[in-house]
Write a protein that holds these residues in place. Sequence first.
Motif, mmCIF file in Angstrom:
data_model
loop_
_atom_site.group_PDB
_atom_site.id
_atom_site.type_symbol
_atom_site.label_atom_id
_atom_site.label_comp_id
_atom_site.label_asym_id
_atom_site.label_seq_id
_atom_site.Cartn_x
_atom_site.Cartn_y
_atom_site.Cartn_z
ATOM 1 N N MET A 174 0.843 -1.192 0.000
ATOM 2 C CA MET A 174 0.000 0.000 0.000
ATOM 3 C C MET A 174 0.879 1.242 0.000
ATOM 4 O O MET A 174 1.812 1.362 0.806
ATOM 5 C CB MET A 174 -0.927 0.052 1.212
ATOM 6 N N VAL A 175 0.555 2.179 -0.898
ATOM 7 C CA VAL A 175 1.258 3.452 -0.951
ATOM 8 C C VAL A 175 0.249 4.583 -0.748
ATOM 9 O O VAL A 175 -0.893 4.503 -1.192
ATOM 10 C CB VAL A 175 2.037 3.623 -2.271
ATOM 11 N N TYR A 176 0.706 5.622 -0.082
ATOM 12 C CA TYR A 176 -0.142 6.767 0.280
ATOM 13 C C TYR A 176 0.357 8.017 -0.419
ATOM 14 O O TYR A 176 1.559 8.309 -0.417
ATOM 15 C CB TYR A 176 -0.115 6.968 1.792
ATOM 16 N N SER A 177 -0.575 8.759 -1.019
ATOM 17 C CA SER A 177 -0.251 10.041 -1.648
ATOM 18 C C SER A 177 -1.245 11.085 -1.153
ATOM 19 O O SER A 177 -2.427 10.792 -0.958
ATOM 20 C CB SER A 177 -0.330 9.941 -3.179
ATOM 21 N N ARG A 178 -0.749 12.313 -0.988
ATOM 22 C CA ARG A 178 -1.596 13.396 -0.481
ATOM 23 C C ARG A 178 -1.361 14.661 -1.291
ATOM 24 O O ARG A 178 -0.226 15.018 -1.599
ATOM 25 C CB ARG A 178 -1.293 13.674 0.996
ATOM 26 N N SER A 179 -2.438 15.323 -1.636
ATOM 27 C CA SER A 179 -2.375 16.620 -2.295
ATOM 28 C C SER A 179 -3.166 17.626 -1.480
ATOM 29 O O SER A 179 -4.296 17.337 -1.067
ATOM 30 C CB SER A 179 -2.958 16.544 -3.715
ATOM 31 N N THR A 180 -2.592 18.794 -1.243
ATOM 32 C CA THR A 180 -3.299 19.854 -0.520
ATOM 33 C C THR A 180 -3.824 20.939 -1.451
ATOM 34 O O THR A 180 -4.399 21.920 -0.982
ATOM 35 C CB THR A 180 -2.372 20.489 0.535
ATOM 36 N N ASP A 181 -3.634 20.737 -2.765
ATOM 37 C CA ASP A 181 -4.085 21.748 -3.727
ATOM 38 C C ASP A 181 -4.999 21.154 -4.800
ATOM 39 O O ASP A 181 -4.971 21.567 -5.958
ATOM 40 C CB ASP A 181 -2.896 22.453 -4.375
ATOM 41 N N GLY A 182 -5.785 20.176 -4.396
ATOM 42 C CA GLY A 182 -6.779 19.626 -5.315
ATOM 43 C C GLY A 182 -6.224 18.713 -6.386
ATOM 44 O O GLY A 182 -6.900 18.478 -7.395
ATOM 45 N N GLY A 183 -5.003 18.199 -6.198
ATOM 46 C CA GLY A 183 -4.428 17.260 -7.149
ATOM 47 C C GLY A 183 -3.404 17.844 -8.095
ATOM 48 O O GLY A 183 -2.923 17.146 -8.995
ATOM 49 N N THR A 217 1.408 12.959 9.831
ATOM 50 C CA THR A 217 1.978 11.860 10.614
ATOM 51 C C THR A 217 0.872 10.848 10.903
ATOM 52 O O THR A 217 -0.317 11.187 10.920
ATOM 53 C CB THR A 217 2.582 12.361 11.938
ATOM 54 N N TRP A 218 1.293 9.596 11.143
ATOM 55 C CA TRP A 218 0.332 8.518 11.345
ATOM 56 C C TRP A 218 0.705 7.698 12.566
ATOM 57 O O TRP A 218 1.882 7.521 12.868
ATOM 58 C CB TRP A 218 0.291 7.609 10.113
ATOM 59 N N GLU A 219 -0.307 7.188 13.264
ATOM 60 C CA GLU A 219 -0.116 6.314 14.418
ATOM 61 C C GLU A 219 -0.853 5.005 14.169
ATOM 62 O O GLU A 219 -1.996 4.999 13.709
ATOM 63 C CB GLU A 219 -0.642 6.965 15.693
ATOM 64 N N LYS A 220 -0.184 3.905 14.487
ATOM 65 C CA LYS A 220 -0.752 2.569 14.292
ATOM 66 C C LYS A 220 -1.255 2.023 15.621
ATOM 67 O O LYS A 220 -0.544 2.059 16.618
ATOM 68 C CB LYS A 220 0.317 1.641 13.703
ATOM 69 N N THR A 221 -2.481 1.521 15.615
ATOM 70 C CA THR A 221 -3.050 0.869 16.789
ATOM 71 C C THR A 221 -3.385 -0.576 16.428
ATOM 72 O O THR A 221 -4.223 -0.815 15.543
ATOM 73 C CB THR A 221 -4.322 1.591 17.270
ATOM 74 N N MET A 222 -2.745 -1.534 17.086
ATOM 75 C CA MET A 222 -3.004 -2.947 16.826
ATOM 76 C C MET A 222 -4.330 -3.363 17.457
ATOM 77 O O MET A 222 -4.588 -3.089 18.634
ATOM 78 C CB MET A 222 -1.881 -3.805 17.372
ATOM 79 N N ILE A 223 -5.180 -4.003 16.660
ATOM 80 C CA ILE A 223 -6.464 -4.501 17.142
ATOM 81 C C ILE A 223 -6.397 -6.010 17.364
ATOM 82 O O ILE A 223 -6.821 -6.517 18.390
ATOM 83 C CB ILE A 223 -7.583 -4.138 16.151
ATOM 84 N N LEU A 235 3.600 3.843 4.560
ATOM 85 C CA LEU A 235 3.545 4.406 5.904
ATOM 86 C C LEU A 235 4.287 3.504 6.887
ATOM 87 O O LEU A 235 4.300 2.273 6.756
ATOM 88 C CB LEU A 235 2.094 4.571 6.345
ATOM 89 N N GLU A 236 4.894 4.135 7.887
ATOM 90 C CA GLU A 236 5.632 3.387 8.907
ATOM 91 C C GLU A 236 4.701 2.405 9.615
ATOM 92 O O GLU A 236 3.582 2.763 9.997
ATOM 93 C CB GLU A 236 6.233 4.355 9.923
ATOM 94 N N GLY A 237 5.173 1.170 9.762
ATOM 95 C CA GLY A 237 4.370 0.138 10.384
ATOM 96 C C GLY A 237 3.595 -0.702 9.406
ATOM 97 O O GLY A 237 2.849 -1.612 9.800
ATOM 98 N N MET A 238 3.770 -0.416 8.090
ATOM 99 C CA MET A 238 3.053 -1.157 7.056
ATOM 100 C C MET A 238 3.995 -1.748 6.023
ATOM 101 O O MET A 238 3.559 -2.228 4.981
ATOM 102 C CB MET A 238 2.045 -0.232 6.356
#
Length: 209
Positions: free
Chosen positions: A129-138, A196-202, A148-151
């Motif tokens: 899985m890869v994550y991409s983010r745009s703050t200007d509408g793409g 930033t991201w935080e992982k919670t194990m279920i 992401l860390e932990g994945m």
Amino acid sequence: TWTMGYDETTFPDRGTGYNYFDGSSWGDYPASRVESVRCGWPSYMKYGQNGEMIVAHTGGDQGLVINTREVKGTGTWTESFLAGPAGHEDIIWPRVVTSGPDNMTIHVFAVTTPVANGGALYQGMDGAMVYSRSTDGGVTWDPQNEILEGMGPELYNHTGGDYYAIAEPKGDNIAFLMASKWQDMYLMKSEDNGLTWEKTMIFEHPYPF
């Protein structure tokens, strides 16, 4: 929105079928896809103050195809593309949400194509899985195609289609669930709009990898 095609059996016309309900009635049933290219697996989301967005995978080097328009239900779509990492441009199975007061921050989650689907290992994973983010509408993307860390491969050897479900954003809170009968079940959450991201194990799977 749904994956639609009429031309059996290889469906060269495959793409996103779209119809809009204005509160009282549906539009005409679509005769053709939204996109200019063959694609599938559409993910639909709000875009801008009153617009809409569809992101689908092309199954080729163009990666994901993105269509947006400023007013939902009417007008011309504007098309662009988001490719995966170099040498792994074909990312698939997208999930997308938008956030912010104007719905112009875009969060895209997709998977590098596994070997069984014609791809190759990426950073040791048979589908990452890869994550991409745009703050200007793409217009621009940062980060782009980040694991992401932990994945990553230190914990997992693959990610399959539909292992993940994305929650509706609440302010700057972005969250998604990862779950598979072969892997851990865990929550990934960002409280700063994807910085930033935080992982919670279920549930920790008893058999790693």
